[in-house]
Design a protein around this motif. Structure first.
Motif, PDB file in Angstrom:
ATOM      1  N   ASN A 150       0.805  -1.214   0.000  1.00  0.00           N
ATOM      2  CA  ASN A 150       0.000   0.000   0.000  1.00  0.00           C
ATOM      3  C   ASN A 150       0.842   1.271   0.000  1.00  0.00           C
ATOM      4  O   ASN A 150       0.364   2.320   0.407  1.00  0.00           O
ATOM      5  CB  ASN A 150      -0.953   0.003   1.205  1.00  0.00           C
ATOM      6  CG  ASN A 150      -2.024  -1.061   1.069  1.00  0.00           C
ATOM      7  OD1 ASN A 150      -2.507  -1.316  -0.028  1.00  0.00           O
ATOM      8  ND2 ASN A 150      -2.377  -1.697   2.180  1.00  0.00           N
ATOM      9  N   HIS A 151       2.105   1.146  -0.375  1.00  0.00           N
ATOM     10  CA  HIS A 151       2.925   2.339  -0.480  1.00  0.00           C
ATOM     11  C   HIS A 151       2.230   3.313  -1.433  1.00  0.00           C
ATOM     12  O   HIS A 151       1.855   2.939  -2.547  1.00  0.00           O
ATOM     13  CB  HIS A 151       4.319   2.005  -1.017  1.00  0.00           C
ATOM     14  CG  HIS A 151       5.189   1.346   0.005  1.00  0.00           C
ATOM     15  ND1 HIS A 151       6.335   1.932   0.466  1.00  0.00           N
ATOM     16  CD2 HIS A 151       5.071   0.170   0.667  1.00  0.00           C
ATOM     17  CE1 HIS A 151       6.908   1.127   1.360  1.00  0.00           C
ATOM     18  NE2 HIS A 151       6.157   0.061   1.491  1.00  0.00           N
ATOM     19  N   PRO A 152       2.076   4.551  -1.044  1.00  0.00           N
ATOM     20  CA  PRO A 152       1.364   5.495  -1.911  1.00  0.00           C
ATOM     21  C   PRO A 152       2.181   5.878  -3.130  1.00  0.00           C
ATOM     22  O   PRO A 152       3.420   5.889  -3.086  1.00  0.00           O
ATOM     23  CB  PRO A 152       1.154   6.707  -0.997  1.00  0.00           C
ATOM     24  CG  PRO A 152       2.296   6.642  -0.025  1.00  0.00           C
ATOM     25  CD  PRO A 152       2.546   5.173   0.209  1.00  0.00           C
ATOM     26  N   ILE A 153       1.504   6.158  -4.220  1.00  0.00           N
ATOM     27  CA  ILE A 153       2.177   6.741  -5.375  1.00  0.00           C
ATOM     28  C   ILE A 153       2.702   8.110  -4.947  1.00  0.00           C
ATOM     29  O   ILE A 153       1.988   8.863  -4.271  1.00  0.00           O
ATOM     30  CB  ILE A 153       1.209   6.870  -6.563  1.00  0.00           C
ATOM     31  CG1 ILE A 153       0.825   5.471  -7.060  1.00  0.00           C
ATOM     32  CG2 ILE A 153       1.830   7.688  -7.694  1.00  0.00           C
ATOM     33  CD1 ILE A 153      -0.208   5.473  -8.153  1.00  0.00           C
ATOM     34  N   PRO A 154       3.937   8.447  -5.287  1.00  0.00           N
ATOM     35  CA  PRO A 154       4.501   9.725  -4.845  1.00  0.00           C
ATOM     36  C   PRO A 154       3.603  10.906  -5.210  1.00  0.00           C
ATOM     37  O   PRO A 154       3.016  10.947  -6.298  1.00  0.00           O
ATOM     38  CB  PRO A 154       5.838   9.794  -5.595  1.00  0.00           C
ATOM     39  CG  PRO A 154       6.184   8.372  -5.870  1.00  0.00           C
ATOM     40  CD  PRO A 154       4.881   7.669  -6.090  1.00  0.00           C
ATOM     41  N   MET A 164       3.043   8.137 -11.908  1.00  0.00           N
ATOM     42  CA  MET A 164       2.650   9.425 -11.344  1.00  0.00           C
ATOM     43  C   MET A 164       1.790  10.262 -12.291  1.00  0.00           C
ATOM     44  O   MET A 164       0.929  11.022 -11.851  1.00  0.00           O
ATOM     45  CB  MET A 164       3.902  10.223 -10.962  1.00  0.00           C
ATOM     46  CG  MET A 164       4.712   9.619  -9.828  1.00  0.00           C
ATOM     47  SD  MET A 164       6.208  10.577  -9.482  1.00  0.00           S
ATOM     48  CE  MET A 164       5.508  12.133  -8.918  1.00  0.00           C
ATOM     49  N   TYR A 165       2.046  10.128 -13.594  1.00  0.00           N
ATOM     50  CA  TYR A 165       1.372  10.988 -14.577  1.00  0.00           C
ATOM     51  C   TYR A 165       0.770  10.152 -15.703  1.00  0.00           C
ATOM     52  O   TYR A 165       1.091  10.355 -16.879  1.00  0.00           O
ATOM     53  CB  TYR A 165       2.367  12.001 -15.154  1.00  0.00           C
ATOM     54  CG  TYR A 165       3.085  12.821 -14.121  1.00  0.00           C
ATOM     55  CD1 TYR A 165       2.542  14.011 -13.640  1.00  0.00           C
ATOM     56  CD2 TYR A 165       4.323  12.414 -13.607  1.00  0.00           C
ATOM     57  CE1 TYR A 165       3.200  14.781 -12.686  1.00  0.00           C
ATOM     58  CE2 TYR A 165       4.984  13.168 -12.653  1.00  0.00           C
ATOM     59  CZ  TYR A 165       4.420  14.340 -12.193  1.00  0.00           C
ATOM     60  OH  TYR A 165       5.074  15.091 -11.242  1.00  0.00           O
ATOM     61  N   SER A 207      -1.019   1.944 -14.182  1.00  0.00           N
ATOM     62  CA  SER A 207      -2.433   1.931 -14.546  1.00  0.00           C
ATOM     63  C   SER A 207      -2.662   1.310 -15.922  1.00  0.00           C
ATOM     64  O   SER A 207      -1.859   1.464 -16.843  1.00  0.00           O
ATOM     65  CB  SER A 207      -2.986   3.357 -14.535  1.00  0.00           C
ATOM     66  OG  SER A 207      -4.245   3.427 -15.154  1.00  0.00           O
ATOM     67  N   SER A 208      -3.804   0.623 -16.052  1.00  0.00           N
ATOM     68  CA  SER A 208      -4.161   0.008 -17.325  1.00  0.00           C
ATOM     69  C   SER A 208      -4.466   1.049 -18.403  1.00  0.00           C
ATOM     70  O   SER A 208      -4.587   0.707 -19.579  1.00  0.00           O
ATOM     71  CB  SER A 208      -5.366  -0.923 -17.147  1.00  0.00           C
ATOM     72  OG  SER A 208      -6.478  -0.203 -16.655  1.00  0.00           O
ATOM     73  N   MET A 209      -4.579   2.329 -18.010  1.00  0.00           N
ATOM     74  CA  MET A 209      -4.813   3.366 -19.005  1.00  0.00           C
ATOM     75  C   MET A 209      -3.542   3.690 -19.798  1.00  0.00           C
ATOM     76  O   MET A 209      -3.587   4.399 -20.796  1.00  0.00           O
ATOM     77  CB  MET A 209      -5.348   4.645 -18.342  1.00  0.00           C
ATOM     78  CG  MET A 209      -4.350   5.389 -17.479  1.00  0.00           C
ATOM     79  SD  MET A 209      -5.064   6.835 -16.638  1.00  0.00           S
ATOM     80  CE  MET A 209      -5.283   7.954 -18.015  1.00  0.00           C
ATOM     81  N   VAL A 210      -2.392   3.124 -19.361  1.00  0.00           N
ATOM     82  CA  VAL A 210      -1.116   3.385 -20.040  1.00  0.00           C
ATOM     83  C   VAL A 210      -0.690   2.144 -20.818  1.00  0.00           C
ATOM     84  O   VAL A 210      -0.299   1.129 -20.218  1.00  0.00           O
ATOM     85  CB  VAL A 210      -0.017   3.762 -19.040  1.00  0.00           C
ATOM     86  CG1 VAL A 210       1.299   4.022 -19.779  1.00  0.00           C
ATOM     87  CG2 VAL A 210      -0.419   4.976 -18.214  1.00  0.00           C
TER      88      VAL A 210
END
Length: 459
Positions: free
Chosen positions: A35-39, A249-250, A394-397
């Motif tokens: 569960n480490h957060p995305i920066p 991140m983006y 993400s699957s959007m990438v």
């Protein structure tokens, strides 16, 4: 009853230990990311000015300034003198590259470097064929190459290309004319290839904390400043991890990510025998990493110490960098007298020395080593802090992975799928190693273009 309770206590403790080992298992962490957060998309400051508490950093100069490499004669003369005064230690008979860089081979390289290598030719080549610029981001000057197709036809896509260590954007110079050529297939790229801050001709960060997350943020800012809200990204070595961090991140800015290296931590793998067969090669790589990875431990802990020696001795710098090229081309090069640097590879000695010269003239070798500490220092390094290896994009990438046969790590497809939610291309290529852009530029470019065509066709 006391005996039964003791056994139960022991079993419970054993179960806790097994659970702990399982969660340290690479497959577990890839399949079930922590569960480490995305920066967070915060801003950073790496300029010279020391900021007071709660003081906002100065605004960056957003101007895009042309940059020309221009090494003065006194610097070239100093290099010649240092090479002339090199003191070499005789290598042991028959050890070739097994103990490190062979002194006879280094002697031959120094002789060529002094008497035949022509830096001014390569300086002109870079300035003529690789338009270069600088701009200030987060307090430091970012150097980048920006090449547009001369005769654009069909689809032209922006492509961010990110190098690694011990390399520079020069690693991609053979791919530039191939990427910008749209005469076949109707697709070409507008290429942006920055130097990682602290590498090449980018300014070195003046503050702690410059890691993959900071590099990702700065490169996205660069692309946006150049007018690209969405773009493709390719990376090898550290460039692969920076590329993945950008996608994490983006994701809305990344039209597609293409990489050639996927890091698998050196941990004991607890899997069934049938699965273990799939990891035979990875287990061998762990052994090779023990034999070849000493530099990484030094750079991830005390980079400034070895940086003193490398920044003071051009021969030492060449040996340190070119030894990594030797093993990166083929791990078995340790058994060759020339380390595989002269015979049987697709790189010329001129190309190898030009890469070394960029490190020497920029005086950025120490800052490039620090990138390892900022990312890999146990516990606090960005790779651990943000769990960048196991985090899933993400699957959007859309993602693509190119596997070169002599790459230092060759993960199976299902491992890559655990880190990319939309892996649409996984290619096993017939030739090449860690420095694929220099070794096999056509194979690499063909794979990038094949991926881009699939992505574009799906829109």
């Amino acid at each position: 009853m006391v005996g039964v309770g003791f056994v139960m206590q022991q079993q419970l403790q054993l179960k806790k230990e097994e659970d702990k080992m399982l969660k340290n298992n690479v497959l577990y962490r890839l399949a079930f990311p922590s569960n480490h957060p995305i920066p967070l998309r915060t801003n950073g400051w790496f300029g010279k000015k020391t900021l007071n508490k709660n003081e906002n950093p100065p605004k960056d100069d957003v101007e895009i300034r042309p940059f020309t490499i221009d090494i003065d004669q006194s610097t070239l003369d100093d290099l010649k003198h240092r090479l002339k005064d090199t003191k070499l230690t005789e290598s042991l008979d028959g050890t070739n590259f097994r103990y490190g860089f062979n002194s006879k081979t280094l002697e031959d390289i120094i002789e060529y470097w002094q008497n035949s290598y022509d830096w001014l030719h390569w300086q002109k080549e870079l300035n003529t064929n690789c338009p270069q610029f600088k701009t200030q981001i987060e307090g430091i000057d970012i150097h980048f190459i920006h090449i547009r197709p001369e005769k654009p036809t069909g689809v032209v896509l922006p492509l961010l290309m990110i190098h690694g260590w011990p390399s520079s954007p020069f690693e991609f110079h053979k791919t530039f004319p191939l990427l910008t050529d749209g005469s076949t297939g109707g697709l070409s790229f507008e290429v942006i290839a920055p130097s990682i801050p602290g590498f090449g001709f980018s300014e070195a960060p003046h503050k702690e904390g410059f890691h993959c997350v900071a590099a990702a943020r700065i490169f996205v800012k660069l692309m946006h400043r150049l007018g690209f809200s969405r773009f493709f990204v390719h990376g090898g070595d550290w460039g692969s991890f920076i590329s993945k961090t950008i996608a994490l991140m983006y994701p809305e800015s990344v039209r597609g990510i293409h990489t050639t290296l996927h890091f698998i931590p050196n941990r004991k793998v607890l899997i069934s025998e049938s699965q273990r067969l799939m990891f035979t090669q990875l287990e061998a790589i762990r052994k090779n990493w023990y034999l070849e990875g000493g530099y990484s431990h030094i750079q991830a802990t005390k980079p400034d110490t070895v940086g003193v020696a490398l920044g003071d001795s051009p021969a030492g710098l060449a040996a340190y960098i070119l030894e990594k090229f030797s093993s990166g081309l083929d791990i078995n090069n340790v058994y060759k007298l020339d380390g595989g640097l002269f015979n049987g590879n697709r790189l010329t000695l001129d190309e190898l020395l030009t890469n070394v010269m960029i490190y020497w003239f920029s005086h950025n070798v120490t800052s490039s080593l620090r990138f390892y500490r900022e990312n890999l220092f146990p516990g606090s390094g960005a790779m651990f802090k943000f769990n960048l290896t196991a985090a899933k994009v993400s699957s959007m990438v859309p993602a693509a992975y190119a596997v070169f046969p002599n790459e230092i790590v060759r993960p199976p497809k299902f491992v890559i799928e655990m880190s990319y939610g939309n892996l649409i291309q996984y290619t096993e290529l017939p030739r090449g190693g860690h420095f694929s852009a220099l070794e096999e530029p056509q194979l690499l470019v063909d794979d990038i273009k094949r991926f881009a065509r699939v992505v574009v066709s799906r829109l």
